[in-house]
Design an enzyme around this catalytic site. Structure first.
Site, PDB file in Angstrom:
ATOM      1  N   TRP A  20       0.834  -1.192   0.000  1.00  0.00           N
ATOM      2  CA  TRP A  20       0.000   0.000   0.000  1.00  0.00           C
ATOM      3  C   TRP A  20       0.873   1.248   0.000  1.00  0.00           C
ATOM      4  O   TRP A  20       1.832   1.327   0.785  1.00  0.00           O
ATOM      5  CB  TRP A  20      -0.900   0.022   1.229  1.00  0.00           C
ATOM      6  CG  TRP A  20      -2.083  -0.885   1.122  1.00  0.00           C
ATOM      7  CD1 TRP A  20      -2.141  -2.205   1.426  1.00  0.00           C
ATOM      8  CD2 TRP A  20      -3.392  -0.516   0.669  1.00  0.00           C
ATOM      9  NE1 TRP A  20      -3.407  -2.692   1.190  1.00  0.00           N
ATOM     10  CE2 TRP A  20      -4.195  -1.679   0.727  1.00  0.00           C
ATOM     11  CE3 TRP A  20      -3.963   0.677   0.227  1.00  0.00           C
ATOM     12  CZ2 TRP A  20      -5.531  -1.679   0.355  1.00  0.00           C
ATOM     13  CZ3 TRP A  20      -5.288   0.686  -0.144  1.00  0.00           C
ATOM     14  CH2 TRP A  20      -6.061  -0.481  -0.079  1.00  0.00           C
ATOM     15  N   ASP A  56      -8.020  -9.429   7.248  1.00  0.00           N
ATOM     16  CA  ASP A  56      -8.317  -8.224   8.026  1.00  0.00           C
ATOM     17  C   ASP A  56      -9.056  -8.613   9.304  1.00  0.00           C
ATOM     18  O   ASP A  56     -10.008  -9.390   9.263  1.00  0.00           O
ATOM     19  CB  ASP A  56      -9.230  -7.272   7.239  1.00  0.00           C
ATOM     20  CG  ASP A  56      -8.502  -6.519   6.151  1.00  0.00           C
ATOM     21  OD1 ASP A  56      -7.263  -6.560   6.114  1.00  0.00           O
ATOM     22  OD2 ASP A  56      -9.187  -5.878   5.326  1.00  0.00           O
ATOM     23  N   HIS A  60      -8.988  -3.398  12.333  1.00  0.00           N
ATOM     24  CA  HIS A  60      -8.350  -2.672  11.232  1.00  0.00           C
ATOM     25  C   HIS A  60      -9.160  -1.422  10.862  1.00  0.00           C
ATOM     26  O   HIS A  60      -8.593  -0.390  10.520  1.00  0.00           O
ATOM     27  CB  HIS A  60      -8.227  -3.614  10.035  1.00  0.00           C
ATOM     28  CG  HIS A  60      -7.615  -3.002   8.816  1.00  0.00           C
ATOM     29  ND1 HIS A  60      -6.464  -2.249   8.852  1.00  0.00           N
ATOM     30  CD2 HIS A  60      -8.001  -3.040   7.505  1.00  0.00           C
ATOM     31  CE1 HIS A  60      -6.164  -1.855   7.625  1.00  0.00           C
ATOM     32  NE2 HIS A  60      -7.081  -2.308   6.799  1.00  0.00           N
TER      33      HIS A  60
END
EC number: 3.5.1.9
Length: 214
Positions: A20, A56, A60
């Site tokens: 990311w 996830d 998160h």
């Protein structure tokens, strides 16, 4: 008869894996060599928990959400179905209603975005949040995608994440199923037992199955 082999659908973790933008990149180094210790090499990794193939945890995207250690590991082991949605420009209830999801607990989506571990995609096809109640009614407890997120990459509200959490559906991202045929498989995608983790890398594998199961 030869036992059906397991298929690795995980992104290999290396120092040049895509990540990311702005997030912590993956880095491996040999912190101590065998020459230094006299007996063994000892490696060290630094990484975001959302690099590569990962799960996830609700924490998160929700300060009050569960951490990885709180999640039921049985969600990540069992029968899964791959469906090919690469022909669709949107993934919504109308899209999924064209597929047989009877008896499906874990659903893996093959999109039109090629999964290239060394390149973080500029755009992805995301999931409509209205899918969540539809899938919950069908009995789905895990959704898996071959892209880094179920929401648009620039989303701050993350509606799909919140909707899936509200409907008790867990999230597996960045699986590599480009060359895997649609159908039913046994899935293992276990997260690490991170007590404070908002996510976890996983080693995700599939094995083709012919019998119906849960």
């Amino acid at each position: 008869m030869k036992e059906t082999e397991w298929i690795d659908i995980s992104q290999p973790l290396s120092n040049n894996i895509g990540h990311w933008p702005g997030d912590t990149p993956f880095q491996y180094e040999t912190a101590f060599t065998k020459k230094e210790t006299g007996s063994v090499n000892i490696g060290k990794i630094v990484t975001s928990l959302h690099t590569g193939t990962h799960v996830d945890a609700p924490f998160h995207f929700d300060d009050d959400g569960e951490r990885i250690i709180d999640l039921d590991i049985n969600i990540f082991i069992g029968r899964a179905r791959i469906i090919d949605v690469s022909a669709f420009k949107e993934i919504n209830v109308a899209t999924l209603s064209q597929f047989d999801l009877s008896g499906v607990t874990r659903l893996l989506l093959k999109t039109a975005v090629p999964n290239q571990p060394h390149t973080f995609p500029e755009q992805i096809i995301h999931l409509d949040a209205q899918i969540a109640p539809y899938l919950q009614a069908s009995g789905v407890k895990l959704i898996g995608v071959d892209v880094p997120s179920i929401d648009p990459l620039n989303s701050k509200e993350m509606p799909a994440h919140h909707a899936f959490h509200h409907h008790r559906i867990h999230i597996l991202e960045n699986i590599m199923i480009d060359t895997v045929e649609p159908g039913d498989y046994d899935l293992i995608a276990l997260p690490l037992p991170l007590i404070e983790g908002d996510g976890s890398p996983v080693r995700a594998v599939l094995r083709r199955c012919s019998e119906k199961g849960r």
